[in-house]
Design a protein around this motif. Structure first.
Motif, short mmCIF file in Angstrom:
data_model
loop_
_atom_site.label_atom_id
_atom_site.label_comp_id
_atom_site.label_asym_id
_atom_site.label_seq_id
_atom_site.Cartn_x
_atom_site.Cartn_y
_atom_site.Cartn_z
N ALA A 1 18.65 -25.89 -42.47
CA ALA A 1 17.47 -25.08 -42.82
C ALA A 1 17.49 -24.66 -44.28
O ALA A 1 16.43 -24.42 -44.88
CB ALA A 1 17.41 -23.84 -41.92
N LEU A 2 18.67 -24.57 -44.89
CA LEU A 2 18.77 -24.03 -46.25
C LEU A 2 17.98 -24.85 -47.28
O LEU A 2 17.14 -24.30 -48.00
CB LEU A 2 20.25 -23.86 -46.65
N PRO A 3 18.21 -26.19 -47.37
CA PRO A 3 17.42 -26.94 -48.37
C PRO A 3 15.92 -26.90 -48.04
O PRO A 3 15.09 -26.90 -48.96
CB PRO A 3 17.98 -28.36 -48.29
N LYS A 4 15.57 -26.83 -46.76
CA LYS A 4 14.14 -26.77 -46.40
C LYS A 4 13.53 -25.48 -46.93
O LYS A 4 12.44 -25.48 -47.50
CB LYS A 4 13.98 -26.81 -44.87
N LEU A 5 14.28 -24.37 -46.74
CA LEU A 5 13.76 -23.08 -47.19
C LEU A 5 13.64 -23.07 -48.72
O LEU A 5 12.61 -22.68 -49.28
CB LEU A 5 14.69 -21.94 -46.73
N MET A 6 14.69 -23.57 -49.39
CA MET A 6 14.68 -23.50 -50.86
C MET A 6 13.60 -24.40 -51.45
O MET A 6 12.95 -24.04 -52.44
CB MET A 6 16.07 -23.83 -51.41
N ARG A 7 13.36 -25.56 -50.79
CA ARG A 7 12.28 -26.45 -51.27
C ARG A 7 10.93 -25.75 -51.12
O ARG A 7 10.11 -25.72 -52.04
CB ARG A 7 12.26 -27.74 -50.45
N ALA A 8 10.74 -25.15 -49.92
CA ALA A 8 9.45 -24.51 -49.65
C ALA A 8 9.19 -23.36 -50.61
O ALA A 8 8.05 -23.11 -51.02
CB ALA A 8 9.41 -24.02 -48.20
N MET A 9 10.26 -22.64 -51.01
CA MET A 9 10.10 -21.45 -51.86
C MET A 9 10.01 -21.81 -53.35
O MET A 9 10.05 -20.92 -54.20
CB MET A 9 11.28 -20.47 -51.64
N GLY A 10 9.91 -23.11 -53.64
CA GLY A 10 9.93 -23.57 -55.03
C GLY A 10 8.88 -22.93 -55.92
O GLY A 10 9.06 -22.84 -57.13
N GLY A 11 7.77 -22.45 -55.35
CA GLY A 11 6.71 -21.84 -56.15
C GLY A 11 7.00 -20.37 -56.48
O GLY A 11 6.24 -19.73 -57.20
N LEU A 12 8.10 -19.83 -55.91
CA LEU A 12 8.47 -18.43 -56.20
C LEU A 12 9.66 -18.44 -57.14
O LEU A 12 10.27 -19.47 -57.39
CB LEU A 12 8.82 -17.70 -54.89
N ARG A 13 10.00 -17.26 -57.65
CA ARG A 13 11.12 -17.17 -58.59
C ARG A 13 12.37 -16.74 -57.84
O ARG A 13 12.39 -15.67 -57.20
CB ARG A 13 10.75 -16.14 -59.66
N LEU A 14 13.41 -17.59 -57.91
CA LEU A 14 14.68 -17.26 -57.24
C LEU A 14 15.41 -16.24 -58.11
O LEU A 14 15.73 -16.52 -59.26
CB LEU A 14 15.52 -18.54 -57.09
N ILE A 15 15.70 -15.06 -57.53
CA ILE A 15 16.36 -14.06 -58.38
C ILE A 15 17.72 -13.67 -57.86
O ILE A 15 18.44 -12.91 -58.51
CB ILE A 15 15.49 -12.79 -58.55
N PHE A 16 18.11 -14.17 -56.71
CA PHE A 16 19.45 -13.86 -56.19
C PHE A 16 19.87 -15.01 -55.31
O PHE A 16 19.09 -15.49 -54.48
CB PHE A 16 19.39 -12.55 -55.37
N ASN A 17 21.10 -15.47 -55.49
CA ASN A 17 21.60 -16.60 -54.70
C ASN A 17 23.11 -16.45 -54.61
O ASN A 17 23.82 -16.73 -55.57
CB ASN A 17 21.20 -17.91 -55.40
N ALA A 18 23.60 -15.92 -53.48
CA ALA A 18 25.04 -15.67 -53.37
C ALA A 18 25.56 -16.30 -52.08
O ALA A 18 24.87 -16.35 -51.06
CB ALA A 18 25.32 -14.17 -53.37
N ARG A 19 26.79 -16.75 -52.16
CA ARG A 19 27.44 -17.42 -51.03
C ARG A 19 28.14 -16.37 -50.19
O ARG A 19 28.82 -15.50 -50.73
CB ARG A 19 28.50 -18.32 -51.65
N ILE A 20 27.97 -16.42 -48.90
CA ILE A 20 28.80 -15.55 -48.06
C ILE A 20 29.40 -16.37 -46.94
O ILE A 20 28.84 -17.41 -46.53
CB ILE A 20 28.04 -14.32 -47.47
N LEU A 21 30.52 -15.93 -46.47
CA LEU A 21 31.19 -16.62 -45.38
C LEU A 21 30.86 -15.87 -44.11
O LEU A 21 31.22 -14.71 -43.96
CB LEU A 21 32.71 -16.60 -45.65
N TYR A 22 30.12 -16.54 -43.22
CA TYR A 22 29.61 -15.82 -42.05
C TYR A 22 29.96 -16.58 -40.78
O TYR A 22 29.39 -17.64 -40.52
CB TYR A 22 28.10 -15.65 -42.21
N GLY A 23 30.93 -16.05 -40.04
CA GLY A 23 31.33 -16.68 -38.78
C GLY A 23 31.76 -18.12 -38.97
O GLY A 23 31.38 -18.99 -38.18
N GLY A 24 32.49 -18.41 -40.03
CA GLY A 24 32.98 -19.76 -40.27
C GLY A 24 31.95 -20.66 -40.93
O GLY A 24 32.23 -21.82 -41.22
N VAL A 25 30.74 -20.14 -41.17
CA VAL A 25 29.69 -20.96 -41.81
C VAL A 25 29.48 -20.43 -43.23
O VAL A 25 29.46 -19.21 -43.44
CB VAL A 25 28.36 -20.82 -41.00
N VAL A 26 29.36 -21.34 -44.19
CA VAL A 26 29.03 -20.89 -45.55
C VAL A 26 27.52 -20.72 -45.59
O VAL A 26 26.76 -21.67 -45.38
CB VAL A 26 29.47 -21.91 -46.61
#
Ligand SMILES: C[S@@+](CC[C@H](N)C(=O)[O-])C[C@H]1O[C@@H](n2cnc3c(N)ncnc32)[C@H](O)[C@@H]1O
Length: 386
Positions: free
Chosen positions: A350-375
């Motif tokens: 879902a991540l690349p789908k979301l980021m592609r769709a949001m391309g018309g907005l300005r990305l102002i925060f993008n941080a990696r977290i480790l959540y239940g074994g998933v990045v």
């Protein structure tokens, strides 16, 4: 003042650091991802257990040192230097739990046993005997080893603070409330309250309602510990004589009456039913509007001030095209109407789908977290024109 260690999900360190500044007015230092050291009084540690929304555990920090080499001998020597009798009495039972990251020629169980031996030797050198109870200890000693770094502390929390205690409906992919709160913070909705306007916060994929509930609790100043009120500190000497109830009452008195607008919507009626039950259990139903709605119809809402959401990650159903279409419709509504910020946690296909769709907005925060074994990623967007 003693040294304290605050623990959160790796990646959420900045949120815990800001919260420590807000609650105690004190700077904290990051020791390793997800672990922050700061000075505190015993009363403040109780307060944090009751009121922190970003922490999952708080420790009295007894030792932090780099060991080279790090092996069972050097760990034992470090543990023997701790003055255990300042904190424990031999009548109490204890257990040591260890966690390890990195390459070592010993296991976490070996490290825990080694620190346990040091505690027993400390008391026997003074002519007393302290007993181990691995199942129901009076005091839990926690040991964290990360590469060459050794941390030893006393647990003051018990069951992780993310288990708030209000959840009566468990959504199959329910979000950790600590992350839910971080998304609310990241959206900036909380900062926008207080003026005359009533900005609306929307979670258009709310599932069991964790994000809207955490938002309402934070906005109303309701401590997240109010369903627990019990912490394993009775047998730690430095907490003796402190009235936890007095601290809880003081924290409860920070409650603010506010008129909020929070919309909790999901395409699944079952999820909305569950979210309503959870919100009722948390005592915040009156501040949340529940709707069965497809997120693709976000545009139908009159106002979109702030959005915080947790879409499906599609870890098992990655080829589904519908989600990308939904994200595109959401993004088009946001491009037109978003006043504040959109924040989300996303991972997997879902991540690349979301980021592609949001391309018309300005990305102002993008941080990696480790959540239940998933990045996963915590993302925030604003409209380009704002
Ligand atoms: C990861 S779950 C959210 C879990 C929630 N944060 C919680 O703590 O319970 C994602 C939710 O998105 C919902 N969803 C999926 N597609 C949707 C759509 N097109 N419109 C609205 N909701 C949708 C699912 O029904 C599911 O409840």
């Amino acid at each position: 003042m003693i040294r304290a260690l605050g623990i959160t999900i790796p990646g959420l360190d900045p949120f815990l650091r800001d919260e420590l500044m807000e609650l105690l007015g004190r700077e904290a230092k990051r020791v390793v991802p997800g672990k922050l050291e700061f000075p505190a009084t015993p009363e403040e540690i109780i307060r944090l257990n009751y009121s922190s929304r970003s922490g999952i555990r708080f420790l009295v920090l007894l030792d932090r040192r780099v060991l080279d080499p790090i092996d069972l001998n050097s760990i034992k020597r470090a543990a023997l230097e701790v003055d255990w009798s300042l904190f424990l009495s031999p009548e109490s039972t204890f257990a040591v739990r260890a966690e390890r990251t990195g390459f070592h020629d010993f296991t976490s169980v070996d490290a825990a046993a080694t620190v346990g031996e040091a505690v027993i030797e400390h008391f026997s050198s003074m002519g007393s005997r302290i007993r181990v109870n691995l199942r129901e200890p009076d005091v839990t000693i926690r040991v964290y080893i990360s590469g060459n770094l050794l941390l030893i502390g006393l647990d003051t929390t018990g069951e992780s603070l993310h288990r708030r205690g209000y959840r009566v409906f468990e959504h199959r992919t329910s979000l950790n409330p600590v992350i839910a709160y971080s998304l609310v913070r990241l959206s900036r909705w909380l900062d926008s309250l207080g003026g005359g306007a009533r900005p609306v916060l929307i979670d258009p994929m709310c599932g069991g309602g964790t994000i809207p509930i955490e938002a309402a609790l934070a906005a109303l100043g309701i401590p997240p510990g109010r369903w627990r009120r019990r912490y394993p500190i009775k047998h730690i000497k430095i907490f003796r004589g402190i009235s936890t109830e007095a601290i809880f009452t003081e924290e409860d008195s920070r409650r603010e009456e506010r008129n909020l607008r929070i919309i909790c919507s999901d395409v699944s009626p079952k999820s909305i039913g569950g979210a309503m039950k959870n919100a009722a259990s948390a005592g915040v139903s009156s501040w949340i509007e529940f709707r069965v709605m497809d997120a693709a119809d976000l545009k139908s809402l009159g106002r979109i001030d702030y959005v915080a959401t947790d879409p499906p990650f599609e870890l098992r159903t990655g080829r589904n095209r519908r989600l990308e279409d939904t994200f595109r419709s959401m993004a088009s509504a946001l491009e037109e109407k978003l006043e504040g910020r959109f924040s989300a946690i996303c991972a997997g296909p879902a991540l690349p789908k979301l980021m592609r769709a949001m391309g018309g907005l300005r990305l102002i925060f993008n941080a990696r977290i480790l959540y239940g074994g998933v990045v996963a990623r915590l993302l925030a967007y604003e409209r380009r024109s704002t």
